[in-house]
Design a protein around this motif. Structure first.
Motif, short mmCIF file in Angstrom:
data_model
loop_
_atom_site.label_atom_id
_atom_site.label_comp_id
_atom_site.label_asym_id
_atom_site.label_seq_id
_atom_site.Cartn_x
_atom_site.Cartn_y
_atom_site.Cartn_z
N GLU A 168 76.06 -72.08 27.43
CA GLU A 168 77.36 -72.66 27.05
C GLU A 168 77.30 -74.19 27.02
OE1 GLU A 168 82.01 -72.63 28.45
OE2 GLU A 168 80.62 -71.20 29.34
N VAL A 169 76.67 -74.79 27.99
CA VAL A 169 76.52 -76.25 28.01
C VAL A 169 75.67 -76.72 26.83
CG1 VAL A 169 75.52 -78.17 29.31
CG2 VAL A 169 76.94 -76.50 30.47
N LEU A 170 74.60 -76.00 26.52
CA LEU A 170 73.76 -76.38 25.39
C LEU A 170 74.53 -76.28 24.07
CD1 LEU A 170 70.32 -74.77 26.29
CD2 LEU A 170 70.89 -77.20 26.19
N LEU A 171 75.34 -75.25 23.91
CA LEU A 171 76.15 -75.12 22.70
C LEU A 171 77.16 -76.26 22.59
CD1 LEU A 171 76.83 -71.28 22.54
CD2 LEU A 171 75.49 -72.66 20.95
N LEU A 172 77.77 -76.63 23.70
CA LEU A 172 78.72 -77.74 23.69
C LEU A 172 78.03 -79.05 23.33
CD1 LEU A 172 81.62 -78.66 24.26
CD2 LEU A 172 80.91 -79.05 26.62
N LEU A 173 76.84 -79.28 23.87
CA LEU A 173 76.10 -80.49 23.55
C LEU A 173 75.67 -80.53 22.09
CD1 LEU A 173 73.89 -80.90 26.74
CD2 LEU A 173 75.84 -82.31 26.05
N LEU A 174 75.28 -79.39 21.55
CA LEU A 174 74.89 -79.33 20.14
C LEU A 174 76.08 -79.58 19.22
CD1 LEU A 174 72.38 -76.36 20.18
CD2 LEU A 174 71.88 -78.75 19.70
N LEU A 175 77.24 -79.05 19.55
CA LEU A 175 78.44 -79.30 18.75
C LEU A 175 78.84 -80.77 18.81
CD1 LEU A 175 80.58 -76.15 19.51
CD2 LEU A 175 79.60 -76.82 17.32
N THR A 176 78.69 -81.39 19.98
CA THR A 176 78.99 -82.81 20.11
C THR A 176 78.02 -83.65 19.29
OG1 THR A 176 79.80 -82.40 22.34
CG2 THR A 176 79.32 -84.68 21.77
N ALA A 177 76.74 -83.31 19.33
CA ALA A 177 75.74 -84.03 18.54
C ALA A 177 76.00 -83.87 17.04
CB ALA A 177 74.34 -83.54 18.89
N GLN A 178 76.46 -82.69 16.63
CA GLN A 178 76.78 -82.48 15.23
C GLN A 178 77.96 -83.35 14.80
OE1 GLN A 178 78.06 -78.50 14.38
NE2 GLN A 178 77.87 -78.75 12.18
N SER A 179 78.94 -83.50 15.67
CA SER A 179 80.08 -84.36 15.35
C SER A 179 79.65 -85.82 15.23
CB SER A 179 81.15 -84.23 16.42
OG SER A 179 81.66 -82.92 16.43
N PHE A 180 78.75 -86.25 16.11
CA PHE A 180 78.27 -87.63 16.04
C PHE A 180 77.46 -87.88 14.77
CE2 PHE A 180 78.68 -87.97 20.85
CZ PHE A 180 79.85 -88.71 20.76
N ALA A 181 76.80 -86.86 14.28
CA ALA A 181 76.03 -87.02 13.04
C ALA A 181 76.95 -87.34 11.86
CB ALA A 181 75.22 -85.77 12.77
N TRP A 182 78.17 -86.79 11.87
CA TRP A 182 79.11 -87.10 10.80
C TRP A 182 79.69 -88.49 10.94
CZ3 TRP A 182 79.23 -84.82 6.40
CH2 TRP A 182 78.85 -83.48 6.31
N LEU A 183 79.69 -89.05 12.16
CA LEU A 183 80.20 -90.40 12.36
C LEU A 183 79.12 -91.46 12.17
CD1 LEU A 183 82.44 -89.75 15.49
CD2 LEU A 183 83.17 -90.09 13.14
N ALA A 184 77.90 -91.05 11.96
CA ALA A 184 76.79 -92.00 11.82
C ALA A 184 76.93 -92.96 10.64
CB ALA A 184 75.47 -91.23 11.73
N PRO A 185 77.53 -92.58 9.51
CA PRO A 185 77.65 -93.54 8.40
C PRO A 185 78.64 -94.67 8.64
CG PRO A 185 77.85 -91.29 7.60
CD PRO A 185 77.86 -91.24 9.08
N ALA A 186 79.40 -94.66 9.71
CA ALA A 186 80.40 -95.69 9.96
C ALA A 186 79.83 -97.11 9.97
CB ALA A 186 81.13 -95.38 11.26
N PRO A 187 78.67 -97.38 10.54
CA PRO A 187 78.16 -98.76 10.51
C PRO A 187 77.83 -99.28 9.10
CG PRO A 187 77.07 -97.53 12.25
CD PRO A 187 77.86 -96.55 11.44
#
Length: 62
Positions: free
Chosen positions: A15-34
């Motif tokens: 469950e913790v690994l799934l939560l971390l993977l979902l969080t990392a996926q969300s950050f990947a979509w925010l990566a183009p902001a800079p």
């Protein structure tokens, strides 16, 4: 009803690994902001439109 189901002791780790993977996926979509300025110039869109494109995807994933 008297039988108890055996739960895996690794269920919390999974469950913790799934939560971390979902969080990392969300950050990947925010990566183009800079590099948003270059994206805006290339596509010819306003700052609000570019920000909306990036944040809508992240919100939908969340």
């Amino acid at each position: 009803m008297s039988q108890t189901s055996k739960l895996s002791p690794y269920r919390w780790i999974i469950e913790v690994l799934l939560l971390l993977l979902l969080t990392a996926q969300s950050f990947a979509w925010l990566a183009p902001a800079p590099i948003l300025q270059e994206i805006r110039n290339g596509l010819g869109i306003s700052l609000s439109s570019a920000g909306l494109i990036i944040s809508i995807i992240a919100l939908c994933i969340g």
